[in-house]
Design a protein around this motif. Structure first.
Motif, short mmCIF file in Angstrom:
data_model
loop_
_atom_site.label_atom_id
_atom_site.label_comp_id
_atom_site.label_asym_id
_atom_site.label_seq_id
_atom_site.Cartn_x
_atom_site.Cartn_y
_atom_site.Cartn_z
N GLN A 255 0.87 -1.18 0.00
CA GLN A 255 0.00 0.00 0.00
C GLN A 255 0.91 1.22 0.00
O GLN A 255 1.80 1.35 0.84
CB GLN A 255 -0.89 0.00 1.24
N ILE A 256 0.67 2.14 -0.93
CA ILE A 256 1.58 3.27 -1.11
C ILE A 256 1.11 4.52 -0.38
O ILE A 256 1.92 5.31 0.11
CB ILE A 256 1.76 3.57 -2.61
N TYR A 257 -0.22 4.71 -0.28
CA TYR A 257 -0.76 5.92 0.33
C TYR A 257 -1.67 5.56 1.50
O TYR A 257 -2.55 4.70 1.37
CB TYR A 257 -1.53 6.74 -0.71
N ALA A 258 -1.48 6.25 2.61
CA ALA A 258 -2.28 5.96 3.81
C ALA A 258 -3.76 6.25 3.58
O ALA A 258 -4.62 5.59 4.17
CB ALA A 258 -1.75 6.76 4.99
N ASN A 259 -4.05 7.24 2.74
CA ASN A 259 -5.45 7.61 2.51
C ASN A 259 -6.11 6.75 1.43
O ASN A 259 -7.29 6.93 1.13
CB ASN A 259 -5.56 9.09 2.14
N GLU A 260 -5.34 5.83 0.83
CA GLU A 260 -5.89 4.96 -0.21
C GLU A 260 -5.54 3.51 0.10
O GLU A 260 -4.59 2.95 -0.47
CB GLU A 260 -5.36 5.36 -1.59
N PRO A 261 -6.28 2.87 0.98
CA PRO A 261 -5.96 1.48 1.35
C PRO A 261 -6.16 0.49 0.21
O PRO A 261 -5.77 -0.67 0.33
CB PRO A 261 -6.93 1.20 2.50
N TRP A 262 -6.72 0.96 -0.89
CA TRP A 262 -6.98 0.10 -2.05
C TRP A 262 -5.86 0.16 -3.09
O TRP A 262 -5.80 -0.68 -3.97
CB TRP A 262 -8.28 0.54 -2.72
N HIS A 263 -4.97 1.15 -3.00
CA HIS A 263 -3.95 1.39 -4.02
C HIS A 263 -2.68 0.60 -3.70
O HIS A 263 -2.01 0.85 -2.70
CB HIS A 263 -3.63 2.90 -4.08
#
Length: 203
Positions: free
Chosen positions: A168-176
């Motif tokens: 997971q690359i971004y904390a605000n995007e758990p789907w990315h």
């Protein structure tokens, strides 16, 4: 003319007509190379209509998994990333979890469209940048990112994804998720708070 003679003549006329029809059919079979009654079956071999433009540009309908090769959003994912996703998905299936793809590869035009929609939704380019990158910087355009749907799948990846190099690359995007091969030994790096902190987005 007697009634019997009339009936005999009528039968002969019908026989002559039938023989003529059979002869014509035989000629057509020889010319066309296949029986007339199979002509309708050829309809099944006609080309299917072109895929919707949105799908060709990377849009994904509901229910598409990482194994669905008929969707460009899946097949154009970078090969190593797609391989890791499919390996992880096969193992997650033992836990009755499927990896649905909300988004994968995208064309630059589709990425620009999503960015403009985000600007309209969030009210400014600055806020939209926390969620959607430009076509020049988005890893989706290069096929290096995938958005996984379903909370169970993202929870599974959060726990086990590093073993496959999936992070997971971004904390605000758990789907990315993106591929970080070194994660299988060293674990995933800490995620950025959002894309605006990612140096790649500053190009």
């Amino acid at each position: 003319m007697t009634l019997r003679t009339a009936r005999t003549g009528a039968r002969r006329a019908r026989s002559l007509i039938l023989a003529t029809v059979v002869a014509i059919a035989a000629i057509l079979v020889g010319v066309l190379g296949h029986p007339l009654w199979t002509a309708s079956s050829s309809l099944a071999s006609l080309p299917t209509p072109a895929e919707p433009r949105e799908r060709l540009e990377g849009a994904v309908p509901d229910g598409v998994t990482v194994f669905d090769d008929e969707f460009p959003a899946v097949t154009n994912i970078e090969p190593d990333l797609l391989s890791a996703l499919r390996q992880a998905a096969s193992d997650a299936a033992d836990d009755e979890i499927e990896f649905y793809v909300n988004s994968g590869w995208r064309t630059p035009a589709y990425q620009d469209q999503l960015l403009q929609e985000a600007v309209s939704e969030y009210g400014s380019e600055e806020e939209a940048a926390r969620w959607v990158a430009t076509a020049e910087t988005s890893p989706h355009v290069s096929g290096d990112a995938v958005d996984i749907g379903d909370d169970d799948a993202t929870a599974w990846l959060s726990e086990y994804g590093a073993a496959y190099g999936l992070c997971q690359i971004y904390a605000n995007e758990p789907w990315h998720y993106e591929l970080r091969p070194e994660a299988s030994e060293n674990g995933c790096p800490p995620p950025y708070a959002d894309p605006t902190e990612d140096p790649r987005m500053q190009q």
